[in-house]
Each structure stands twice: as structure tokens, then as C-alpha cells.
Design a protein around this motif. Structure first.
Motif, PDB file in Angstrom:
ATOM      1  N   VAL A   1       0.834  -1.201   0.000  1.00  0.00           N
ATOM      2  CA  VAL A   1       0.000   0.000   0.000  1.00  0.00           C
ATOM      3  C   VAL A   1       0.872   1.254   0.000  1.00  0.00           C
ATOM      4  O   VAL A   1       0.615   2.207  -0.744  1.00  0.00           O
ATOM      5  N   LEU A   2       1.912   1.259   0.821  1.00  0.00           N
ATOM      6  CA  LEU A   2       2.798   2.426   0.872  1.00  0.00           C
ATOM      7  C   LEU A   2       3.475   2.665  -0.476  1.00  0.00           C
ATOM      8  O   LEU A   2       3.606   3.810  -0.912  1.00  0.00           O
ATOM      9  N   ASP A   3       3.904   1.591  -1.129  1.00  0.00           N
ATOM     10  CA  ASP A   3       4.528   1.740  -2.443  1.00  0.00           C
ATOM     11  C   ASP A   3       3.539   2.301  -3.465  1.00  0.00           C
ATOM     12  O   ASP A   3       3.894   3.152  -4.294  1.00  0.00           O
ATOM     13  N   ALA A   4       2.308   1.810  -3.403  1.00  0.00           N
ATOM     14  CA  ALA A   4       1.293   2.307  -4.341  1.00  0.00           C
ATOM     15  C   ALA A   4       0.998   3.779  -4.082  1.00  0.00           C
ATOM     16  O   ALA A   4       0.894   4.575  -5.032  1.00  0.00           O
ATOM     17  N   TYR A   5       0.888   4.142  -2.825  1.00  0.00           N
ATOM     18  CA  TYR A   5       0.582   5.531  -2.502  1.00  0.00           C
ATOM     19  C   TYR A   5       1.741   6.451  -2.886  1.00  0.00           C
ATOM     20  O   TYR A   5       1.532   7.579  -3.342  1.00  0.00           O
ATOM     21  N   ARG A   6       2.962   5.961  -2.731  1.00  0.00           N
ATOM     22  CA  ARG A   6       4.126   6.741  -3.153  1.00  0.00           C
ATOM     23  C   ARG A   6       4.044   7.034  -4.652  1.00  0.00           C
ATOM     24  O   ARG A   6       4.316   8.163  -5.087  1.00  0.00           O
ATOM     25  N   ARG A   7       3.679   6.047  -5.434  1.00  0.00           N
ATOM     26  CA  ARG A   7       3.545   6.275  -6.879  1.00  0.00           C
ATOM     27  C   ARG A   7       2.461   7.313  -7.167  1.00  0.00           C
ATOM     28  O   ARG A   7       2.601   8.154  -8.062  1.00  0.00           O
ATOM     29  N   GLY A   8       1.376   7.229  -6.405  1.00  0.00           N
ATOM     30  CA  GLY A   8       0.312   8.206  -6.588  1.00  0.00           C
ATOM     31  C   GLY A   8       0.743   9.614  -6.218  1.00  0.00           C
ATOM     32  O   GLY A   8       0.392  10.586  -6.904  1.00  0.00           O
ATOM     33  N   LEU A   9       1.511   9.739  -5.144  1.00  0.00           N
ATOM     34  CA  LEU A   9       1.994  11.059  -4.732  1.00  0.00           C
ATOM     35  C   LEU A   9       2.979  11.626  -5.752  1.00  0.00           C
ATOM     36  O   LEU A   9       3.016  12.846  -5.991  1.00  0.00           O
ATOM     37  N   ASP A  10       3.783  10.761  -6.358  1.00  0.00           N
ATOM     38  CA  ASP A  10       4.665  11.206  -7.439  1.00  0.00           C
ATOM     39  C   ASP A  10       3.831  11.777  -8.587  1.00  0.00           C
ATOM     40  O   ASP A  10       4.159  12.829  -9.158  1.00  0.00           O
ATOM     41  N   LYS A  11       2.768  11.083  -8.923  1.00  0.00           N
ATOM     42  CA  LYS A  11       1.894  11.538 -10.012  1.00  0.00           C
ATOM     43  C   LYS A  11       1.240  12.880  -9.673  1.00  0.00           C
ATOM     44  O   LYS A  11       1.077  13.746 -10.540  1.00  0.00           O
ATOM     45  N   LEU A  12       0.914  13.046  -8.397  1.00  0.00           N
ATOM     46  CA  LEU A  12       0.252  14.273  -7.945  1.00  0.00           C
ATOM     47  C   LEU A  12       1.245  15.405  -7.679  1.00  0.00           C
ATOM     48  O   LEU A  12       0.860  16.565  -7.551  1.00  0.00           O
ATOM     49  N   GLY A  13       2.541  15.053  -7.613  1.00  0.00           N
ATOM     50  CA  GLY A  13       3.559  16.055  -7.369  1.00  0.00           C
ATOM     51  C   GLY A  13       3.618  16.536  -5.939  1.00  0.00           C
ATOM     52  O   GLY A  13       3.938  17.704  -5.678  1.00  0.00           O
ATOM     53  N   GLN A  14       3.335  15.620  -4.982  1.00  0.00           N
ATOM     54  CA  GLN A  14       3.320  15.987  -3.564  1.00  0.00           C
ATOM     55  C   GLN A  14       4.535  15.418  -2.837  1.00  0.00           C
ATOM     56  O   GLN A  14       5.000  14.311  -3.131  1.00  0.00           O
ATOM     57  N   ALA A  15       5.007  16.166  -1.853  1.00  0.00           N
ATOM     58  CA  ALA A  15       6.204  15.778  -1.110  1.00  0.00           C
ATOM     59  C   ALA A  15       5.912  14.637  -0.145  1.00  0.00           C
ATOM     60  O   ALA A  15       4.811  14.532   0.403  1.00  0.00           O
ATOM     61  N   TYR A  16       6.929  13.799   0.070  1.00  0.00           N
ATOM     62  CA  TYR A  16       6.837  12.719   1.049  1.00  0.00           C
ATOM     63  C   TYR A  16       8.245  12.250   1.379  1.00  0.00           C
ATOM     64  O   TYR A  16       9.224  12.572   0.694  1.00  0.00           O
ATOM     65  N   GLU A  17       8.337  11.461   2.430  1.00  0.00           N
ATOM     66  CA  GLU A  17       9.592  10.807   2.803  1.00  0.00           C
ATOM     67  C   GLU A  17       9.275   9.376   3.213  1.00  0.00           C
ATOM     68  O   GLU A  17       8.395   9.147   4.040  1.00  0.00           O
ATOM     69  N   MET A  18       9.964   8.415   2.625  1.00  0.00           N
ATOM     70  CA  MET A  18       9.807   7.017   3.021  1.00  0.00           C
ATOM     71  C   MET A  18      10.844   6.721   4.102  1.00  0.00           C
ATOM     72  O   MET A  18      12.043   6.885   3.886  1.00  0.00           O
ATOM     73  N   ILE A  19      10.376   6.285   5.260  1.00  0.00           N
ATOM     74  CA  ILE A  19      11.249   6.052   6.413  1.00  0.00           C
ATOM     75  C   ILE A  19      11.279   4.568   6.722  1.00  0.00           C
ATOM     76  O   ILE A  19      10.226   3.944   6.938  1.00  0.00           O
ATOM     77  N   GLU A  20      12.452   3.984   6.729  1.00  0.00           N
ATOM     78  CA  GLU A  20      12.596   2.559   6.995  1.00  0.00           C
ATOM     79  C   GLU A  20      12.501   2.280   8.493  1.00  0.00           C
ATOM     80  O   GLU A  20      12.702   3.162   9.339  1.00  0.00           O
ATOM     81  N   GLY A  21      12.214   1.006   8.789  1.00  0.00           N
ATOM     82  CA  GLY A  21      11.933   0.615  10.162  1.00  0.00           C
ATOM     83  C   GLY A  21      13.032   0.951  11.155  1.00  0.00           C
ATOM     84  O   GLY A  21      12.757   1.344  12.292  1.00  0.00           O
TER      85      GLY A  21
END
Length: 443
Positions: free
Chosen positions: A145-165
């Protein structure tokens, strides 16, 4: 005459309500009254609609009615996330149609902006912080789900940070999660304190009546007839009525079998001691939403408590059931212990329920319901931002304003019809039970 067969009656132990600053509730209505404008429901939508109606009609009295105390009901019972981003759970990337997503983002950001402006202008003490949110996952499906949402945010041009465990404890203390997607645009609040503050800074031409559940409505026979609202101690005659009471709008005769009153359950711990805060580590204020929709929402609050929110029930009458509260507090304790083994002796001070108005197609209603009757209903879990902006824009639309945002809301097909009972309850309860089971460790 439309009988209102069920009215709000929430359980007594909402932590947000009891920990927010005290206020003097406005008196209940009694006797007879006439008003040009009446709004039912003093949550985010109703408060915003009443405020904007008052600004647009400064010479008119606006009547605002709530069945309970402001801040005690649904608007004061959520997890306190004022979210900016769209989150279309029906789309593979959680964004879906890019044009719709961009407009949804603009609506949510406008809702945030309205609230932030009011909080700053009137000094509302609601622990409002632009802290962002973590969407966290434990198991493989959540990570997907996180990977899918990251792709969606890229498409939308919105900032995010993926943080590992391995890095997450520096943010939220716990080692429980394997990964989190951090997005910076979410605002966190103490929801009951926010609603109380919004009610206490309404324009002077708004008259608020609390503890006034409406039990019957006469809409008249002709388009020009006035609407009469009846309750135990009197009646209010109004020229125009705005419904801002979510699923209870069905009790007023509209949108039958379209809104699902689904309840979520939350518990709030006692404050952590200085030693416990050191054992927990991480930041002093944060919010986590689950990758799985049926998982746990978790917050560390401004007063160093931990909130756990999970578990669902479908209550068709829109009222809580004590047996669910007693059952789900055990699930909250188990969820807390999995996430925070370093806090072995921390118990809950409060446990409560709060309702969502959901539709099967994830659409709300905005517009005219009948002659002289309008509504902004069915928040689909985004009440803070979406309720605020739709209430404001509904009042502007009634005043004759048009904009691309108003047109976008008017073009919605609205919530779709659900099956009749008993099939509805059987289907919804089965879906909720299966979803909570599948959530696994994320619950």
C-alpha cells in the motif's frame, strides 16, 4: 410530518471532551421562534455553514441547533487529523483520476486554511500543530500500500519521505513498524477543543442552541411553505433549513439508505511520566495512520498521552452500543502492548466511540435536498477538513456564488443506495469483521 426516530446520544467517556478546556454550553431552545435560516448539527460542517451564512447575511439571525453539547458529539471524537491529501482507497495508487485528486487536494487545503485562520484569529487553544502524518505498515500487504501511494503522490507532485523501520524509533519511539510514508501537510488537533473554540467565536448574529434534539419536522405542502422543527420543549419555524448532521440526515427524510453509520473506537492513556517518555523516545508529538484501513491509528498527544484507535461496528440507528465499548477496550490494550512494550504499566484513562458517515461509493452530498432545504452530508471520514470547506462553500452557493470548487461538489453523483435491511446489516457487519481479521498485526 416527518418523525425523527433516532437522535444523537453518545457515550460519556470521550477523553478529548473531558481533557479540553471547560466552556459554558448555550441554553437549550424552549418556546416558539421564527428564523430565516436554521442549521442542524454543530460539528465542523454546521459551524462552518452557520458562520458563513452569518457573514453573508449580516442583518439576519442564523439559528444553529445541536442535539448534544458542542464538542461532545461526533466532531469531538475523531483522531484529530486534518488531512490535506486525497486518499482514494478504490484506486490502485490511492490517487485515481488526477484531475479529481488535484481538486480534492485544493478543497482539503482550503478547509485547513479556514481552520488555521480561525484558530490564530481567536486564539483557540486546541493544540493545533502542522506536524504531518506517518502512514505505517507492518506486513507485506501494508508495505505494498505504501509503495502504491508513493507512486500516486509522485503523479500528484506531492512531497513525502519514506522512512525505513530502523529509523522509525527516532520519529515515533516504537520499533513495531517496518516502514512509514511521511507526508508533511497534515495538521493535528485536539478535536473537541477545536469544536468548542469554533462555537465560542461565532458571529454575533448566530444563535446556538445546545441539547435540543429535533424530533419532528413539517416541511409543508407547497414550495413556499415554512419549515417547522419540533422538539420536546417547543418549535422553531424557519424559512430555510441546512442539514449538517451527516447520517442523521436520513432521519430527516433524505438520502434514505445511502449513509452508513459506522463507529470507530478509541482509548487514551494516562500521561506518561518523565521516565516513561525517555523510555519511549522519538518526537514529542506525532500521528500514525495505518496502511491497512482496518488497522490502528496511533497518536502521541501534546500532553504526553498515547491514543489508540481501531475496531469498527455498524450501528444503523447512529447510536453507540455499550457492549462494543467493553469488547474493544481489550483490543486497544493488545494493540498498545504490541507497539509499546517499553511502557508496561501504562493504562487507559478514557475509552469512547465515534461515528463516521460512510457511503459505498465514497461520495458525499452537497446541494439542495428539497425546496428550501439544503445539505452537506456524508463526510466519509474526512470531517475536519471536508466538513469545514463544504459547510463554508454551501453557504456561499446559497448566496449565489459559483466557483470551480463549488461546481466540483455539485457535480458529485452523491452517495449511492445501499441494500435494504436485513441484507445491509449482514453485509456491512461481515465486511467489517473480515477487514479487521485481515488487518492482522496492523490492528
Amino acid at each position: 410530518m416527518q418523525k425523527v426516530t433516532s437522535t444523537p446520544s453518545d457515550d460519556a467517556r470521550c477523553g478529548w471532551y473531558h481533557l479540553s478546556g471547560p466552556r459554558q454550553p448555550r441554553p437549550a431552545h424552549s418556546g416558539s421562534k421564527h428564523a430565516r435560516w436554521t442549521v442542524i448539527g454543530a460539528g465542523y460542517t454546521g459551524l462552518a455553514a452557520a458562520r458563513q451564512l452569518a457573514l453573508n447575511n449580516p442583518d439576519d439571525e442564523i439559528v444553529l441547533i445541536d442535539a448534544q453539547e458542542v464538542g461532545f458529539g461526533t466532531a469531538g471524537r475523531n483522531a484529530g487529523f486534518a488531512i490535506d491529501l486525497p486518499h482514494d482507497i478504490g484506486a490502485d495508487d490511492y490517487i485515481g483520476d488526477i484531475d479529481k485528486a488535484k481538486t480534492t487536494l485544493r478543497l482539503n487545503v482550503l478547509g485547513q486554511s479556514i481552520l488555521r485562520s480561525l484558530v490564530e484569529r481567536y486564539g483557540i487553544d486546541c493544540a493545533m500543530r502542522a506536524s504531518g502524518k506517518y502512514q505505517a505498515a507492518v506486513e507485506g500487504k501494508g508495505l505494498a500500500v505504501l509503495d502504491a501511494y508513493r507512486r500516486g503522490l509522485d503523479k500528484l507532485g506531492q512531497a513525502y519521505e519514506m522512512i525505513e523501520g530502523d529509523d522509525l524509533p527516532g520519529h515515533i519511539g516504537t520499533h513495531f513498524y517496518k516502514r512509514a510514508l511521511y507526508t508533511p501537510g497534515t495538521i493535528l488537533v485536539q478535536p473537541s477543543a477545536l469544536v468548542k473554540g469554533l462555537a465560542d467565536c461565532l458571529p454575533s448574529n448566530v444563535t446556538l442552541y445546545e441539547r435540543t434534539p429535533i424530533t419532528e419536522v413539517d416541511y409543508g405542502d407547497q414550495a413556499g411553505d415554512k419549515i417547522v422543527l419540533g422538539h420536546a420543549n417547543g418549535r422553531i419555524t424557519t424559512d430555510k433549513l441546512i442539514l449538517a448532521n451527516n447520517a442523521f440526515g436520513m432521519r430527516f427524510g433524505f438520502l434514505q439508505r445511502t449513509m452508513l453509520p459506522v463507529f470507530l473506537y478509541a482509548s487514551l492513556t494516562r500521561p506518561l511520566s518523565d521516565e516513561e517518555q525517555a523510555q519511549l523516545g522519538g518526537k514529542s508529538f506525532w500521528g500514525v495512520i495505518p496502511a491497512d484501513p482496518f488497522g490502528s491509528t496511533v497518536r502521541r498527544t501534546h500532553d504526553n498521552r498515547i491514543l489508540i484507535r481501531n475496531s469498527f461496528s455498524f450501528n444503523p440507528d447512529g447510536r453507540p452500543k455499550q457492549q462494543y465499548l467493553e469488547r474493544f477496550i481489550k483490543r486497544h490494550q493488545a494493540s498498545f502492548e504490541r507497539r509499546f512494550p517499553m511502557l508496561p504499566n501504562v493504562g487507559f484513562d478514557y475509552t469512547w466511540s465515534g461515528s463516521l458517515a460512510l457511503s459505498q461509493n465514497h461520495e458525499g452530498f452537497f446541494g439542495q435536498l428539497a425546496p428550501n432545504v439544503y445539505g452537506a452530508l456524508c463526510c466519509n471520514g474526512l470531517g475536519i477538513t471536508r466538513g469545514t470547506v463544504t459547510g463554508t462553500l454551501l453557504a456561499n452557493w446559497i448566496a449565489g456564488e459559483r466557483s470551480d470548487l463549488i461546481d466540483f461538489l455539485l457535480q458529485s453523483p452523491g452517495p449511492n443506495k445501499a441494500p435494504p435491511e436485513p441484507f445491509l446489516s449482514v453485509g456491512v457487519n461481515a465486511t467489517l469483521a473480515w477487514g479487521q481479521h485481515k488487518a492482522g498485526l496492523e490492528s
